[in-house]
Design a protein around this motif. Structure first.
Motif, mmCIF file in Angstrom:
data_model
loop_
_atom_site.group_PDB
_atom_site.id
_atom_site.type_symbol
_atom_site.label_atom_id
_atom_site.label_comp_id
_atom_site.label_asym_id
_atom_site.label_seq_id
_atom_site.Cartn_x
_atom_site.Cartn_y
_atom_site.Cartn_z
ATOM 1 N N ASP A 11 0.868 -1.173 0.014
ATOM 2 C CA ASP A 11 0.008 -0.067 -0.114
ATOM 3 C C ASP A 11 0.907 1.347 0.146
ATOM 4 O O ASP A 11 0.717 2.274 -0.616
ATOM 5 N N MET A 253 -8.146 6.275 0.648
ATOM 6 C CA MET A 253 -7.683 5.040 0.935
ATOM 7 C C MET A 253 -8.942 3.864 1.074
ATOM 8 O O MET A 253 -8.769 2.906 0.503
ATOM 9 N N LEU A 257 -9.728 0.849 -1.541
ATOM 10 C CA LEU A 257 -10.025 -0.298 -1.061
ATOM 11 C C LEU A 257 -11.254 -0.997 -1.811
ATOM 12 O O LEU A 257 -11.541 -2.311 -2.424
ATOM 13 N N ARG A 283 -4.712 -2.201 5.865
ATOM 14 C CA ARG A 283 -4.984 -0.987 5.330
ATOM 15 C C ARG A 283 -5.105 0.146 6.445
ATOM 16 O O ARG A 283 -4.612 1.363 6.177
#
Length: 428
Positions: A11, A253, A257, A283
């Motif tokens: 990530d 973010m 996802l 995450r």
């Protein structure tokens, strides 16, 4: 742990690999914070003078002395003009207020000190600048009291004589004999004082005429984190804009996802021996690390170019920044879980973020809010973030001032994470 580290590293590499998006993410809060900081006062400087108009319809010695005193007052940028023009300037927003001294003020005001009808000074003001009205009214009252008091004790031409005032008191049906006697005694005493040259005060050495003066002087002293440093408005604007745009990163973010869930990569991740909690936890961890890096970069620009300083606890500042970063990451995950699709999530996230930053005081300080709204915002996590960052910067508070903001944000983050993990839909 190996799987978690791999997911987090993936990530972070993907996020920082998009250099153009990263540049925009950093430039936006810095530029907007610079604008808000300049509007709210910027770096320490001399106080701004308030543009005010005055209309003297009296033209007496008293009114002229009041206008002269207002011109010499460093708080005012004074313009003397006719009433229609003054009202026009107020309406156009070129002056904050216009004070109109009525005809006959010089004769009526000294009488009002002894119970006669009070003359009326009308103040026309700009309702969009109403915060300046109390200052204008207070300083005007000071100058009027000084000018009228000086006139009473110097027997200036055109003012009512005390012999005239005594006749009015003695003929008044509203006063009993005892009060009439007391007032006449006062008038006799003031007449004798006038004959000796008036009331002399400690200001004689400055060349001022005799008269009333305020029985005190004031000296202002800013209370910031350090006695040798003045308040820097950029400290507030960078706290507010930093919170706002880092929250926007949390939104991206969360949306990322959801977009990943539409791709084959999501199926491969689900096929791997990775639990839902581990995948979503990665995450949260990567989002937290990215948010910490963004906060550090934003404040680095604030320190280098805008004079912001961490006058409080550096450890406390780091703790507040990390707690807010975790809040941002869990917030992004929460809106992804509730929005379910990228399109719905963006609309929900923008509304929620704008409400959070408004109520948290990111745009304007919370002290300008109504009392009831200030009480409500105590429950808004962004207010804890902004208050915590300000406490560690310009307020110069110690580590103890960071515990409550940190605890509050960690508690909210835990709630956000629990809801997100439970509500997140695995299938598209």
């Amino acid at each position: 742990m190996n799987a978690l580290a791999a997911l987090v590293r993936k990530d972070i590499v993907l996020y920082f690999g998009n250099r153009r998006a990263l540049l925009v993410t950093l430039a936006a809060p810095i530029l907007i914070a610079a604008f808000f900081g300049a509007v709210l006062g910027g770096a320490p400087r001399k106080p701004t003078r308030i543009p005010v108009a005055v209309v003297d319809l009296d033209g007496s010695t008293v009114s002229k002395s009041i206008v002269a005193a207002m011109k010499s007052d460093t708080a005012f940028e004074l313009r003397e003009m006719a009433e229609p023009e003054a009202v026009k300037l107020v309406r156009e927003g070129q002056v904050r207020a216009a004070a109109v001294i009525p005809a006959g003020f010089g004769r009526a005001a000294p009488r009002a000190l002894f119970g006669a009808a009070k003359p009326e000074i009308v103040i026309h003001y700009d309702p969009s600048q109403s915060t300046a009205l109390p200052l204008v009214s207070g300083l005007l009252a000071q100058h009027v009291m000084t000018g009228v008091g000086r006139a009473v004790f110097t027997a200036q031409a055109g003012l009512p004589s005390f012999a005239e005032l005594k006749r009015e008191v003695e003929a008044s049906p509203r006063l009993d004999d005892a009060r009439k006697h007391d007032l006449v005694t006062i008038f006799d005493s003031v007449e004798r004082l006038q004959a000796r040259g008036g009331l002399r005060t400690g200001d004689d050495a400055t060349g001022e005429a005799p008269g009333f003066a305020l029985p005190f002087k004031t000296r202002t002293a800013e209370v910031a984190g350090r006695v040798d440093r003045r308040y820097n408005a950029y400290a507030h604007s960078f706290a507010g804009m930093g919170v706002q745009f880092v929250l926007f990163m949390g939104i991206e973010m969360g949306v990322g996802l959801l977009l990943m869930r539409r791709m084959d990569l999501w199926k491969r991740l689900r096929a791997a021996p990775v639990s839902r909690a581990l995948l979503l936890g990665s995450r949260i961890a990567s989002g937290t690390l990215i948010a910490v890096a963004l906060v550090a970069a934003i404040y680095a620009a604030a320190i280098l170019f805008f004079g912001v300083r961490i006058d409080g606890s550096v450890v406390g500042f780091a703790a507040v920044a990390i707690a807010f970063a975790l809040l941002t990451s869990t917030f992004g995950l929460l809106i992804a879980a509730l929005g379910r699709t990228p399109e719905a999530t963006r609309g929900l996230a923008i509304l929620a973020t704008l409400l959070l930053v408004m109520l948290g005081g990111a745009w304007v300080p919370t002290f300008v809010f109504p009392d009831w709204l200030q009480s409500v915002t105590v429950w808004v996590p962004t207010r804890w973030a902004i208050d915590g960052l300000e406490a560690m910067t310009w307020r110069g508070q110690g580590l103890e001032a960071a515990w409550m903001p940190v605890a509050a944000m960690l508690a909210v983050s835990a709630v956000f994470a629990a809801i997100a993990v439970k509500r997140f839909a695995w299938e598209e």
